[in-house]
Enzyme design. Structure first.
Site, mmCIF file in Angstrom:
data_model
loop_
_atom_site.group_PDB
_atom_site.id
_atom_site.type_symbol
_atom_site.label_atom_id
_atom_site.label_comp_id
_atom_site.label_asym_id
_atom_site.label_seq_id
_atom_site.Cartn_x
_atom_site.Cartn_y
_atom_site.Cartn_z
ATOM 1 N N GLY A 91 -3.627 -13.992 -30.920
ATOM 2 C CA GLY A 91 -3.412 -13.098 -31.873
ATOM 3 C C GLY A 91 -4.503 -12.028 -32.287
ATOM 4 N N ASP A 307 -4.387 -20.769 -43.249
ATOM 5 C CA ASP A 307 -4.675 -21.941 -41.871
ATOM 6 C C ASP A 307 -4.819 -23.113 -42.231
ATOM 7 O OD1 ASP A 307 -4.237 -19.799 -40.253
ATOM 8 O OD2 ASP A 307 -6.436 -19.418 -39.602
ATOM 9 N N LYS A 405 -6.367 -24.318 -27.933
ATOM 10 C CA LYS A 405 -6.451 -23.031 -28.372
ATOM 11 C C LYS A 405 -7.516 -22.741 -29.188
ATOM 12 C CE LYS A 405 -3.649 -19.863 -31.185
ATOM 13 N NZ LYS A 405 -3.592 -18.757 -30.083
#
Length: 424
Positions: A91, A307, A405
């Protein structure tokens, strides 16, 4: 019964570099004049995708054999097209690189995975168009964004940042390469600490930035100057080992992550204080020590550190009373609808979880065996792995490798630190 002698002696966690800092620093180094050394960068799917995208834009990137330093050489201006940029799942690449490209010349086509295409990009496209860029997003789903660039003039801009702070960060970082000052009036900003991080790093690379109490940010043109930077450990990733310490009654220290951190997510350690954990934040390290008991019965706004809300939600069943997290509506627009995904996984474990548009309430309970649906979301996988420390053999992940990731070595590190008897 086996005892663990290190129960109260802090273990030292090996947390990789901050993704948020690494990708911002990559962009700023690419925009700067000269060669920047980025020390201890995060080496993961997202940061490698970002670095590769920069090389596709003509930026030279060299690494040491051990990946301990990445050298990025920028030309002090925007890139030259035509070129196609693959953002993968990142992103930050999709939100930071288009404004940088728009300050250059030529055609730039941005694309990414199906997961990334599902995430909103229109606020950024609209903002770039208002600044004079020629932007197309009507490609029938074949691309993320197409930009015909001839530089940006800057000017006045009102930006709705209620969906993501990354649009604002991308525009701000491109501003020193614009022809005139950029002044942005920010509305509905979520995750304010990430903007503070962006501005601090911009200043580190020599940008002139002014802020007003009314929420107006002005950046003057003048470019950036190459400068070395040591990347601090990732605070979001550290939340998992801190939470693990809290639920196992052990003590864990993360060196290099302390009171001078640029990362707002370090505040998760303060949230753990509400659960009864002992927290010590020093200038150069943070230590969390669990007491073997998790206290609930509180409501906490985690909008600025969203997050990490999954980390708290995943361990909340072990608390002695319900825990409610609110202010997290924008978490529904991340790699997955994180509120819904966490709630469904908790229910699969037999835990009562109530959700609202911007909140999640988790009730105490004993997790039953279940397979966790990760939704290709690294944070779901890591959060529920922590709960698995107190439900051994009862929790499995349908996609354990998605942690690559941001932390490819996550499972090995969690095993190294906590492969021992947990507190009752």
């Amino acid at each position: 019964m086996t005892t663990w002698p290190a129960l109260r002696t802090p273990l030292t966690a090996r947390i990789p570099g901050s993704k948020s800092i690494t990708n911002r620093a990559l962009l700023l180094a690419a925009a700067a004049q000269g060669t920047t050394g980025l020390w201890a960068p995060l080496v993961s799917d997202d940061t490698l995708a970002f670095r590769t995208a920069l090389t596709d834009l003509g930026i030279r990137a060299e690494t040491t054999p051990d990946d301990q330093c990445w050298e990025i050489t920028g030309a002090g201006r925007g890139p030259t097209g035509p070129t196609r940029i693959w953002c993968a799942d990142a992103g930050t690449a999709a939100r930071f690189l288009p404004p940088f490209a728009a300050t250059g010349d030529g055609e730039f086509v941005f694309d990414g995975s199906a997961q990334l295409r599902a995430r909103p990009l229109h606020p950024l496209a609209e903002a770039l168009a208002r600044l004079g860029a020629r932007v197309r997003t009507d490609d029938g789903g074949d691309t993320l964004l197409r930009i015909d660039a001839s530089g940006l003039d800057g000017g006045e801009l009102a930006l709705d940042s209620s969906l993501s702070s990354q649009y604002l960060s991308g525009l701000l970082m491109a501003a020193p390469l614009m022809r005139t000052p950029l002044a942005i009036d920010v509305h509905g900003l979520v995750s304010r600490p990430y903007i503070d991080m962006t501005l601090a790093l911009m200043r580190h690379f020599g940008a002139t930035v002014e802020e007003s109490a009314a929420g107006r940010i002005e950046v003057r043109p003048g470019g950036y100057t190459a400068t070395d930077l040591v990347i601090e450990p990732d605070a979001s990733t550290a939340s998992y080992v801190f939470a693990a310490a809290a639920v196992t009654g052990r003590s864990v220290t993360v060196p290099g992550l302390g009171s001078r951190s640029l990362q707002g997510d370090l505040r998760f350690a303060e949230v753990l204080r509400l659960t009864g954990a002992e927290v010590e934040v020093r200038e150069d390290a943070t230590t969390v020590t669990g007491t073997g008991r998790l206290r609930g019965g509180f409501d906490v706004d985690m909008g600025d550190i969203s997050d990490t809300f999954m980390t708290l939600a995943a361990i909340a069943p072990l608390a002695d009373a319900p825990i409610t997290v609110h202010g997290i509506a924008h978490a529904r627009l991340k790699e997955s609808d994180r509120i819904a995904a966490v709630a469904r996984n908790l229910r699969a474990l037999g835990i009562t979880a109530d959700e609202g548009p911007d909140r999640l309430t988790v009730h105490p309970g004993r997790p039953r065996p279940a397979r966790i649906a990760c939704h290709r979301d690294h944070r779901i996988a890591m959060a529920f792995s922590v709960l698995g420390l107190r439900a051994p053999g009862g929790i499995t992940l349908d996609d354990p490798d998605c942690v690559g990731k941001t932390f490819p070595g996550f499972h090995a590190e969690l095993h190294r630190l906590f492969d021992g008897p947990a507190a009752p």
